[in-house]
Design an enzyme around this catalytic site. Structure first.
Site, PDB file in Angstrom:
ATOM      1  N   LYS A  13     -22.628  33.967  37.891  1.00 25.59           N
ATOM      2  CA  LYS A  13     -21.336  34.092  38.580  1.00 25.59           C
ATOM      3  C   LYS A  13     -20.192  34.328  37.603  1.00 25.59           C
ATOM      4  CE  LYS A  13     -21.237  30.214  40.882  1.00 25.59           C
ATOM      5  NZ  LYS A  13     -22.510  29.643  40.398  1.00 25.59           N
ATOM      6  N   ARG A  86     -16.814  25.441  48.455  1.00 29.48           N
ATOM      7  CA  ARG A  86     -18.106  24.763  48.309  1.00 29.48           C
ATOM      8  C   ARG A  86     -18.624  24.212  49.628  1.00 29.48           C
ATOM      9  NH1 ARG A  86     -19.715  22.746  42.711  1.00 29.48           N
ATOM     10  NH2 ARG A  86     -18.920  24.470  41.460  1.00 29.48           N
ATOM     11  N   ARG A 125     -30.601  27.873  27.372  1.00 27.58           N
ATOM     12  CA  ARG A 125     -29.235  27.809  26.856  1.00 27.58           C
ATOM     13  C   ARG A 125     -29.131  26.726  25.783  1.00 27.58           C
ATOM     14  NH1 ARG A 125     -24.502  27.627  31.241  1.00 27.58           N
ATOM     15  NH2 ARG A 125     -25.385  25.576  31.682  1.00 27.58           N
ATOM     16  N   ARG A 158     -28.260  20.842  26.262  1.00 29.22           N
ATOM     17  CA  ARG A 158     -27.452  19.894  27.025  1.00 29.22           C
ATOM     18  C   ARG A 158     -28.310  19.162  28.048  1.00 29.22           C
ATOM     19  NH1 ARG A 158     -22.322  23.268  29.115  1.00 29.22           N
ATOM     20  NH2 ARG A 158     -23.708  23.173  30.910  1.00 29.22           N
ATOM     21  N   ARG A 169     -29.869  20.188  40.362  1.00 23.13           N
ATOM     22  CA  ARG A 169     -28.610  20.906  40.580  1.00 23.13           C
ATOM     23  C   ARG A 169     -28.787  22.025  41.608  1.00 23.13           C
ATOM     24  NH1 ARG A 169     -26.901  22.950  34.886  1.00 23.13           N
ATOM     25  NH2 ARG A 169     -25.138  23.831  36.033  1.00 23.13           N
TER      26      ARG A 169
END
Length: 205
Positions: A13, A86, A125, A158, A169
């Site tokens: 996004k 959201r 990542r 992370r 998530r």
């Protein structure tokens, strides 16, 4: 032109938002960025938002809408919403706001990316804790394994980029987004876009 950009975490996004906002001269509006600005400026809204975030609670829909409306009041261009709305209540509030100004949402673009691809993308990542530069071992790896090109710091995975956390998530996002997608499909302005190809190919589509 007013556009809403939806998609799983890691679906691209942020990249698409930059490409599309530059291409069509749209104001890129991200609730995360607006919250950080308000908190940094120590506005009354910023203090209220900070209270919810620091307690690990979701910012209520009415407060999110208040922040968004304050931002829109200063914009003269079309806008691209990234990470907002959201919830269906937020979407309805946004539609009511635009209707009061004789405007509306022209398109809701959903970046359709396979869940496993998202897990692989986010799981690859790595972040430098020193300078905050972000790498991806699949698409933009560092020159030296596990070391930042800019400052030489060690790159870390992370906590929220671990596979089990990513799946949680995605599950949360799906629970939020499915009613939202149904709402926009009912209005006839919902358009799924394949998010698997490279960024420029997705933007062209």
């Amino acid at each position: 032109m007013n556009i809403v950009l939806l998609g799983f975490p890691g679906s691209g996004k942020g990249t698409q938002a930059k490409i599309l906002s530059d291409k069509f001269s749209l104001a890129h509006i991200s609730t995360g960025d607006i919250f950080r600005e308000a908190i940094s400026a120590k506005t009354s809204i910023g203090r209220e938002v900070s209270g919810y975030l620091s307690a690990g609670r979701l910012v209520p829909d009415n407060l999110v809408l208040e922040v968004i409306k304050a931002k829109l009041a200063t914009e003269t261009r079309g806008v691209l919403f990234d990470g907002f709305p959201r919830t269906v209540d937020q979407a309805q509030g946004l539609d009511d706001y635009f209707a009061s100004r004789g405007q509306g949402i022209d398109a809701v673009l959903f970046l359709d990316v396979d869940e496993e691809a998202v897990v692989a993308r986010l799981g690859s990542r790595r972040t430098c804790p020193k300078c905050q530069k972000i790498y991806n071992l699949l698409s933009s790896p560092p020159a030296k394994a596990d070391l930042c090109d800019s400052c030489g710091g060690p790159l870390l995975l992370r906590e929220d980029d671990k596979p089990e956390v990513i799946r949680r998530r995605i599950s949360v996002y799906k629970d939020q987004t499915e009613p939202l997608a149904a709402y926009y499909k009912g209005l006839g302005n919902f358009y799924p876009v394949k998010g698997g190809p490279g960024p420029e190919a997705v933007a062209v589509e």
